[in-house]
Motif scaffolding. Structure first.
Motif, PDB file in Angstrom:
ATOM      1  N   TRP A  31     -14.587  29.709  18.871  1.00  0.00           N
ATOM      2  CA  TRP A  31     -14.127  28.762  17.854  1.00  0.00           C
ATOM      3  C   TRP A  31     -13.886  29.545  16.573  1.00  0.00           C
ATOM      4  CZ3 TRP A  31     -17.079  23.492  16.811  1.00  0.00           C
ATOM      5  CH2 TRP A  31     -16.141  22.507  16.483  1.00  0.00           C
ATOM      6  N   SER A  32     -13.903  28.908  15.424  1.00  0.00           N
ATOM      7  CA  SER A  32     -13.726  29.594  14.143  1.00  0.00           C
ATOM      8  C   SER A  32     -14.268  28.702  13.036  1.00  0.00           C
ATOM      9  CB  SER A  32     -12.240  29.892  13.875  1.00  0.00           C
ATOM     10  OG  SER A  32     -11.491  28.683  13.724  1.00  0.00           O
ATOM     11  N   TRP A  33     -14.511  29.333  11.889  1.00  0.00           N
ATOM     12  CA  TRP A  33     -14.977  28.549  10.730  1.00  0.00           C
ATOM     13  C   TRP A  33     -13.947  27.481  10.379  1.00  0.00           C
ATOM     14  CZ3 TRP A  33     -13.330  27.137   5.945  1.00  0.00           C
ATOM     15  CH2 TRP A  33     -14.280  26.652   5.061  1.00  0.00           C
ATOM     16  N   LEU A  34     -12.677  27.859  10.340  1.00  0.00           N
ATOM     17  CA  LEU A  34     -11.637  26.900   9.972  1.00  0.00           C
ATOM     18  C   LEU A  34     -11.509  25.806  11.018  1.00  0.00           C
ATOM     19  CD1 LEU A  34      -9.427  26.000   8.041  1.00  0.00           C
ATOM     20  CD2 LEU A  34      -7.853  27.566   9.198  1.00  0.00           C
ATOM     21  N   GLY A  35     -11.673  26.151  12.290  1.00  0.00           N
ATOM     22  CA  GLY A  35     -11.624  25.132  13.329  1.00  0.00           C
ATOM     23  C   GLY A  35     -12.712  24.094  13.145  1.00  0.00           C
ATOM     24  N   TYR A  36     -13.930  24.559  12.862  1.00  0.00           N
ATOM     25  CA  TYR A  36     -15.038  23.624  12.646  1.00  0.00           C
ATOM     26  C   TYR A  36     -14.815  22.785  11.388  1.00  0.00           C
ATOM     27  CZ  TYR A  36     -19.760  21.822  11.941  1.00  0.00           C
ATOM     28  OH  TYR A  36     -20.834  20.992  11.751  1.00  0.00           O
ATOM     29  N   ALA A  37     -14.423  23.456  10.287  1.00  0.00           N
ATOM     30  CA  ALA A  37     -14.205  22.741   9.030  1.00  0.00           C
ATOM     31  C   ALA A  37     -13.140  21.657   9.190  1.00  0.00           C
ATOM     32  CB  ALA A  37     -13.796  23.724   7.933  1.00  0.00           C
ATOM     33  N   SER A  38     -12.041  21.994   9.842  1.00  0.00           N
ATOM     34  CA  SER A  38     -10.944  21.044  10.011  1.00  0.00           C
ATOM     35  C   SER A  38     -11.333  19.905  10.944  1.00  0.00           C
ATOM     36  CB  SER A  38      -9.706  21.766  10.549  1.00  0.00           C
ATOM     37  OG  SER A  38      -9.361  22.852   9.731  1.00  0.00           O
ATOM     38  N   TRP A  39     -12.154  20.208  11.947  1.00  0.00           N
ATOM     39  CA  TRP A  39     -12.640  19.180  12.872  1.00  0.00           C
ATOM     40  C   TRP A  39     -13.440  18.126  12.125  1.00  0.00           C
ATOM     41  CZ3 TRP A  39     -17.933  19.091  15.126  1.00  0.00           C
ATOM     42  CH2 TRP A  39     -18.074  18.114  16.128  1.00  0.00           C
ATOM     43  N   ILE A  40     -14.316  18.565  11.241  1.00  0.00           N
ATOM     44  CA  ILE A  40     -15.101  17.628  10.428  1.00  0.00           C
ATOM     45  C   ILE A  40     -14.182  16.845   9.488  1.00  0.00           C
ATOM     46  CG2 ILE A  40     -16.855  17.429   8.645  1.00  0.00           C
ATOM     47  CD1 ILE A  40     -17.988  18.046  11.409  1.00  0.00           C
ATOM     48  N   ASP A  41     -13.314  17.559   8.772  1.00  0.00           N
ATOM     49  CA  ASP A  41     -12.442  16.901   7.792  1.00  0.00           C
ATOM     50  C   ASP A  41     -11.491  15.918   8.460  1.00  0.00           C
ATOM     51  OD1 ASP A  41     -13.711  18.425   5.883  1.00  0.00           O
ATOM     52  OD2 ASP A  41     -12.101  19.890   5.673  1.00  0.00           O
ATOM     53  N   ARG A  42     -11.048  16.221   9.665  1.00  0.00           N
ATOM     54  CA  ARG A  42     -10.152  15.310  10.379  1.00  0.00           C
ATOM     55  C   ARG A  42     -10.861  13.981  10.663  1.00  0.00           C
ATOM     56  NH1 ARG A  42      -5.463  15.354  13.664  1.00  0.00           N
ATOM     57  NH2 ARG A  42      -5.096  13.182  14.198  1.00  0.00           N
ATOM     58  N   GLN A  43     -12.127  14.039  10.990  1.00  0.00           N
ATOM     59  CA  GLN A  43     -12.857  12.799  11.268  1.00  0.00           C
ATOM     60  C   GLN A  43     -13.105  11.986  10.002  1.00  0.00           C
ATOM     61  OE1 GLN A  43     -15.853  13.435  14.705  1.00  0.00           O
ATOM     62  NE2 GLN A  43     -15.345  15.476  13.948  1.00  0.00           N
ATOM     63  N   VAL A  44     -13.340  12.670   8.897  1.00  0.00           N
ATOM     64  CA  VAL A  44     -13.444  11.957   7.617  1.00  0.00           C
ATOM     65  C   VAL A  44     -12.105  11.305   7.286  1.00  0.00           C
ATOM     66  CG1 VAL A  44     -13.865  12.223   5.145  1.00  0.00           C
ATOM     67  CG2 VAL A  44     -15.296  13.455   6.783  1.00  0.00           C
ATOM     68  N   LEU A  45     -11.021  12.035   7.498  1.00  0.00           N
ATOM     69  CA  LEU A  45      -9.683  11.490   7.252  1.00  0.00           C
ATOM     70  C   LEU A  45      -9.420  10.263   8.121  1.00  0.00           C
ATOM     71  CD1 LEU A  45      -6.830  11.760   5.976  1.00  0.00           C
ATOM     72  CD2 LEU A  45      -6.276  13.344   7.839  1.00  0.00           C
ATOM     73  N   ASP A  46      -9.788  10.331   9.393  1.00  0.00           N
ATOM     74  CA  ASP A  46      -9.588   9.185  10.278  1.00  0.00           C
ATOM     75  C   ASP A  46     -10.415   7.986   9.814  1.00  0.00           C
ATOM     76  OD1 ASP A  46      -7.831  10.624  11.820  1.00  0.00           O
ATOM     77  OD2 ASP A  46      -9.295  11.152  13.355  1.00  0.00           O
ATOM     78  N   TRP A  47     -11.618   8.248   9.309  1.00  0.00           N
ATOM     79  CA  TRP A  47     -12.445   7.169   8.750  1.00  0.00           C
ATOM     80  C   TRP A  47     -11.754   6.538   7.538  1.00  0.00           C
ATOM     81  CZ3 TRP A  47     -14.519   6.918   3.843  1.00  0.00           C
ATOM     82  CH2 TRP A  47     -15.438   5.889   3.602  1.00  0.00           C
ATOM     83  N   MET A  48     -11.164   7.355   6.691  1.00  0.00           N
ATOM     84  CA  MET A  48     -10.481   6.843   5.503  1.00  0.00           C
ATOM     85  C   MET A  48      -9.371   5.861   5.886  1.00  0.00           C
ATOM     86  SD  MET A  48     -10.202  10.390   3.259  1.00  0.00           S
ATOM     87  CE  MET A  48      -9.236   9.665   1.932  1.00  0.00           C
ATOM     88  N   LYS A  49      -8.680   6.155   6.963  1.00  0.00           N
ATOM     89  CA  LYS A  49      -7.561   5.305   7.376  1.00  0.00           C
ATOM     90  C   LYS A  49      -8.009   3.906   7.767  1.00  0.00           C
ATOM     91  CE  LYS A  49      -4.828   9.175   9.205  1.00  0.00           C
ATOM     92  NZ  LYS A  49      -4.186   9.734  10.420  1.00  0.00           N
ATOM     93  N   GLN A  50      -9.279   3.741   8.080  1.00  0.00           N
ATOM     94  CA  GLN A  50      -9.788   2.440   8.521  1.00  0.00           C
ATOM     95  C   GLN A  50     -10.409   1.630   7.391  1.00  0.00           C
ATOM     96  OE1 GLN A  50      -8.942   1.783  11.632  1.00  0.00           O
ATOM     97  NE2 GLN A  50      -8.165   3.893  11.707  1.00  0.00           N
ATOM     98  N   GLN A  51     -10.468   2.190   6.191  1.00  0.00           N
ATOM     99  CA  GLN A  51     -11.113   1.489   5.084  1.00  0.00           C
ATOM    100  C   GLN A  51     -10.183   0.429   4.489  1.00  0.00           C
ATOM    101  OE1 GLN A  51     -14.564   2.191   4.239  1.00  0.00           O
ATOM    102  NE2 GLN A  51     -14.050   2.930   6.281  1.00  0.00           N
ATOM    103  N   PRO A  52     -10.671  -0.800   4.318  1.00  0.00           N
ATOM    104  CA  PRO A  52      -9.797  -1.877   3.838  1.00  0.00           C
ATOM    105  C   PRO A  52      -9.302  -1.696   2.409  1.00  0.00           C
ATOM    106  CG  PRO A  52     -12.083  -2.617   4.000  1.00  0.00           C
ATOM    107  CD  PRO A  52     -12.020  -1.286   4.668  1.00  0.00           C
ATOM    108  N   ASP A  53     -10.011  -0.891   1.598  1.00  0.00           N
ATOM    109  CA  ASP A  53      -9.559  -0.701   0.217  1.00  0.00           C
ATOM    110  C   ASP A  53      -8.731   0.568   0.047  1.00  0.00           C
ATOM    111  OD1 ASP A  53     -11.627   1.055   0.584  1.00  0.00           O
ATOM    112  OD2 ASP A  53     -12.761   0.474  -1.199  1.00  0.00           O
ATOM    113  N   ILE A  54      -8.352   1.210   1.152  1.00  0.00           N
ATOM    114  CA  ILE A  54      -7.512   2.415   1.101  1.00  0.00           C
ATOM    115  C   ILE A  54      -6.160   2.124   1.748  1.00  0.00           C
ATOM    116  CG2 ILE A  54      -7.204   4.746   2.052  1.00  0.00           C
ATOM    117  CD1 ILE A  54     -10.159   5.214   1.695  1.00  0.00           C
ATOM    118  N   ARG A  55      -5.095   2.489   1.059  1.00  0.00           N
ATOM    119  CA  ARG A  55      -3.760   2.390   1.630  1.00  0.00           C
ATOM    120  C   ARG A  55      -3.554   3.527   2.618  1.00  0.00           C
ATOM    121  NH1 ARG A  55       1.285   1.357  -2.247  1.00  0.00           N
ATOM    122  NH2 ARG A  55       2.219   1.653  -0.177  1.00  0.00           N
ATOM    123  N   ARG A  56      -3.489   3.187   3.865  1.00  0.00           N
ATOM    124  CA  ARG A  56      -3.319   4.196   4.920  1.00  0.00           C
ATOM    125  C   ARG A  56      -2.051   5.008   4.723  1.00  0.00           C
ATOM    126  NH1 ARG A  56      -4.910   3.713  10.994  1.00  0.00           N
ATOM    127  NH2 ARG A  56      -3.763   5.451  11.920  1.00  0.00           N
TER     128      ARG A  56
END
Length: 401
Positions: free
Chosen positions: A210-235
């Protein structure tokens, strides 16, 4: 400008001959020294998805899809674990004009990843949101204008050049702040250990394929996906803002997720492969490597360099705040022009190099550079490296109004 370019190029060429790998090449043209061999291998490596000007719209789309597929392959995200609980808000505190929330993400068994959410008060509907990714040694708390989780992690969090997420919530956007892996709250804080150790974590990840960037992006991608589901955020109005080291996961997310609306690239733009080839003047009896092990992603250069990935974000909005080589900006600008969206890419240089007459504009850097000469030739002013809120906030107001 021409005089400065010639002077610096001449100075680079006058550096000791040991800076060039050719001193181990024999009369028959074969190399004995391993550095000379691998240096030539790297020089001959041609990225598969390097941007090519004047592609048709169909070719551009195919190229972008190729960049996205290659990035996904390089990042090696684990398969989603649907058995894990949904993210949870574990604390909520009122602040002046907004609420500070602490959330936890549970991507796999045994893993908890904290992140911060700053929500403006008085929201009556969904608003734009900004995912804020810090630079090296920075923390999500510093981005939020808060003290660190421990004294050694407390930054100058009242400095507007640090608190990116606080800037965003004060503008009326929902701001989400993450830590980089092995930094801040996610750093190794065992007994007798303090501070960051990106390199140790990066080594372990590389040993596992794996790689540091792979791990970092994996975490950030899941936070981003969570953001898309928030009712007060414009997807449809999510911005990813990366400072320094944070520009790398920002580009990964952009290449893999076409829904992101806009990007803040707060660092200088450079050809990373070229940087490795030319920044090779010996220092203390050995040649330097241009970056630490946390930047290493096996096979990355076989597919693209940073300007290619930035170009692949077209035609979405992007701002560059700390310059680099005009050659690389021309490449990105060309991709945006091919999409008929040249106005959506905004380019700024460091104040020291805002005047074109003060910049060095070459198509190719000479080999044998030391770090100081390299930064000067790519128009970088290291002491002025900070989050350029004075450029970013007016730009966001314009594209998000």
């Amino acid at each position: 400008m021409l005089a400065a370019t010639l002077a610096l190029t001449a100075a680079a060429q006058e550096q000791p001959t040991a800076a060039a790998p050719s001193d181990s090449v024999r009369a028959d043209g074969r190399a004995v020294g391993t550095y000379a061999i691998v240096h030539e291998m790297l020089k001959q490596t041609k990225p598969k998805y390097a941007y090519r000007p004047n592609m048709s719209r169909r070719q551009l789309r195919a190229w972008q899809r190729g960049v996205g597929r290659a990035m996904a392959s390089l990042m090696r995200f684990p398969a989603p674990d649907r058995s894990q609980p949904a993210p949870v808000c574990v604390a909520r505190q009122p602040r002046e004009g907004y609420t500070l929330e602490r959330w936890e993400l549970y991507p796999q068994e045994g893993i908890a990843v904290p992140f911060l959410v700053l929500r403006p008060d008085g929201l009556t509907g969904p608003v734009p949101a900004v995912l804020c990714i810090p630079g090296s040694g920075r923390t999500k708390e510093g981005l939020a204008g808060e003290p660190g989780v421990a004294p050694e992690f407390t930054e100058n969090y009242t400095d507007p050049r640090v608190c990116m997420a606080l800037d965003m919530v004060r503008e009326g956007y929902v701001a989400v702040a993450v830590d980089n892996p092995a930094a801040g709250e996610t750093a190794d804080r065992a007994e007798g250990v303090r501070g960051y150790d990106y390199d140790l974590v990066s080594r372990f990840l590389l040993e596992m394929g794996w790689s540091w960037l792979g791990y970092a992006s994996w975490i950030d991608r899941q936070v981003l996906d969570w953001m898309k589901q928030q009712p007060d955020i414009r997807r449809d109005r999510i911005v990813v803002s990366g400072f320094s080291l944070g520009t790398e996961p920002m580009m990964v997310l952009g290449a893999m997720d076409s829904e992101i609306y806009a990007f803040v690239y707060n660092d200088f733009l450079c050809q990373t492969q070229e940087r490795a080839l030319v920044l090779n003047r010996p220092e203390g009896g050995r040649r330097p490597f241009p970056n630490s092990i946390r930047h290493l992603i096996p096979d990355y250069w076989r597919y693209f360099n940073f300007p290619d990935v930035a170009a692949a974000l077209a035609p979405r909005h992007i701002i560059f705040t700390e310059g680099g080589m005009d050659r690389d900006f021309r490449l990105v600008r060309s991709a945006y022009a091919d999409f008929g969206a040249e106005e959506r890419a905004v380019f700024h240089h460091y104040p020291r190099f805002a005047d074109p007459a003060q910049r060095i504009d070459v198509e190719r850097l000479p080999e044998g550079l030391d770090r100081t000469t390299f930064f000067r030739m790519v128009n970088v002013d290291p002491p002025s490296h900070y989050f350029k809120h004075e450029l970013v906030l007016p730009w966001l107001r314009r594209i998000l109004r």
